[in-house]
Design an enzyme around this catalytic site. Structure first.
Site: not given
Ligand SMILES: *Cc1c(COP(=O)(O)O)cnc(C)c1O
Length: 408
Positions: A242, A278, A280-281, A356, A385
């Protein structure tokens, strides 16, 4: 009126590729793999030794991306049977953690058969199911379990969070009121093969480093109190992902150094714990570009619109997050037709796609004086994403190309 901010700077490799692709090969996702590696290395370097870094594959599971992150991450977090099979194939032998709500028995069996020995458990039902399936499929093995809790977090710290998943009613994780029961199940012999490794909490997306640290601190203190209450040892606390990506300030980055220093202080207070993050983004967003060309430019009731090849069926991020995707126009001088070239007369142009529907807007009121049909546009921060959350088949336009630029 919202206005897009300064255009982000393209790397030379991306600019060159975007300008050299034939129009018929646009739109295209262009990934700067060198930029990804440098960024991932900087993130890893900023984190202290007590912190393990897992990549949340759902942000972007392209095999090239998963592989490129390999040297910098300790493993990958997967959240479905599909991701599990895909990631296990793309980065064979790397540690996987299986999370996500609503795991099916077949998914759990597949994970156990693939050798996954770490589960982020989302409910008591899931815990009992995991215990039963482990007995059947992997007798005699130990499986590490981190129950995921939906912990209350200080309201102030989450005020600006786009996607708060904690501290309010959600389908994610366990209610903290069930914590004692869950620890009981894991320590009273009911689930002999399952080992309470620690606690998992992923509470919000879009937090800056100070808020992330405050949230991490409260998760760790809560987990330590829980363990103490039961007289059990826990070895790990996973404080989730996050970390923010600011789409309005594309050149800015999450303060990984400050975050790493704060986690080091937290770790020093709890030397028995491994901390895990953990993201992602914030790992992959910056390396990806969605490049396309302007097909047409029109003036409508006082506003300028540029319709680009492609749209939100390829890059759904601005539609889902309700922002303007930062972008850089790239002028192209050629105009092959004998008739006048459509061009924007005003200073601000709204960039829309080919669908459209009025929702197919990529960026509003972009400063792009004189933008013309045939010019190219590169949308930034399209590495997470983006393609994988988009509704590709709506209107049946062709799929984009994919380019993974590598310079050694
Ligand atoms: C989506 C998710 C993440 C990654 O979140 P980001 O906002 O992309 O960093 C990590 N842990 C869990 C459990 C998630 O669902």
């Amino acid at each position: 009126m919202t206005t897009a901010t300064a255009a982000p700077s393209l790397t030379d490799a991306v600019r060159e590729r975007v300008l050299s692709l034939p129009a018929g090969e646009l739109p295209a996702y262009v990934y700067d793999m060198q930029a990804l590696r440098l960024h991932a290395e900087a993130v890893r370097t900023a984190l202290p030794g007590c912190v393990e870094l897992y990549y949340a594959a759902k942000a972007n599971p392209e095999p090239e991306i998963l592989a490129a992150l390999g040297p910098y991450v300790d493993g990958y977090e997967v959240a479905s049977g599909g991701e599990l099979a895909h990631v296990a194939g793309a980065v064979p032998g790397r540690p996987l953690a299986f999370g996500g709500p609503g795991k099916t028995p077949a998914e759990i069996v597949a994970a156990l058969e693939l050798g996954v020995r770490r589960f982020h458990v989302e409910s008591e039902h899931e815990l009992r199911m995991l215990a039963g399936l482990t007995r059947q499929v992997a007798p005699g093995t130990r499986v590490a379990v981190l129950p995921r809790f939906n912990l209350p977090v200080a309201a102030g710290s989450l005020a600006e969070s786009a996607l708060a998943m904690g501290g309010r009613p959600t389908p994610f994780g366990l209610d903290p009121s069930r914590a004692d029961a869950v620890v009981g199940l894991l320590t009273d012999g009911s689930c002999p093969q399952l080992e309470l490794r620690g606690v998992h909490a992923h509470l919000a997306s879009g937090l800056r480093a100070p808020e992330q640290l405050a949230v991490a601190g409260s998760i760790v203190e809560w987990a330590v109190r829980l363990a103490a209450r039961h007289g059990v040892r826990i070895a790990e606390v996973n404080v989730g992902g996050g970390m923010t990506v600011d789409y309005a300030a594309p050149e800015e980055r999450f303060d990984w150094s400050g975050y790493g220093e704060g986690l080091a202080r937290l770790g020093a207070r709890h030397p028995e714990l491994t901390l895990r993050v953990e993201p992602g983004r914030a790992l992959t967003a910056y390396c990806g570009w969605y490049a396309t060309e302007v097909l047409d430019v029109k003036h409508s009731h006082g506003e300028e619109f540029a319709v680009v090849r492609g749209g939100t069926h390829h890059l759904r991020t601005p539609a889902t997050k309700g922002h303007d995707q930062p972008c850089t126009p790239l002028p192209v001088e050629d105009w092959p037709h004998p008739w006048p070239r459509p061009a924007a007369r005003g200073e601000r142009v709204t960039l829309t796609g080919q669908l459209c529907t009025p929702k197919d807007v990529l960026a509003r009121h972009v400063p792009a004086l004189g933008l013309r049909a045939g010019d190219r546009v590169a949308f930034a921060l399209a590495g997470a994403y983006a393609w994988n959350i988009s509704h590709h088949d709506f209107l049946m336009h062709p799929r984009p190309g994919f380019h993974f630029l590598d310079r050694h």
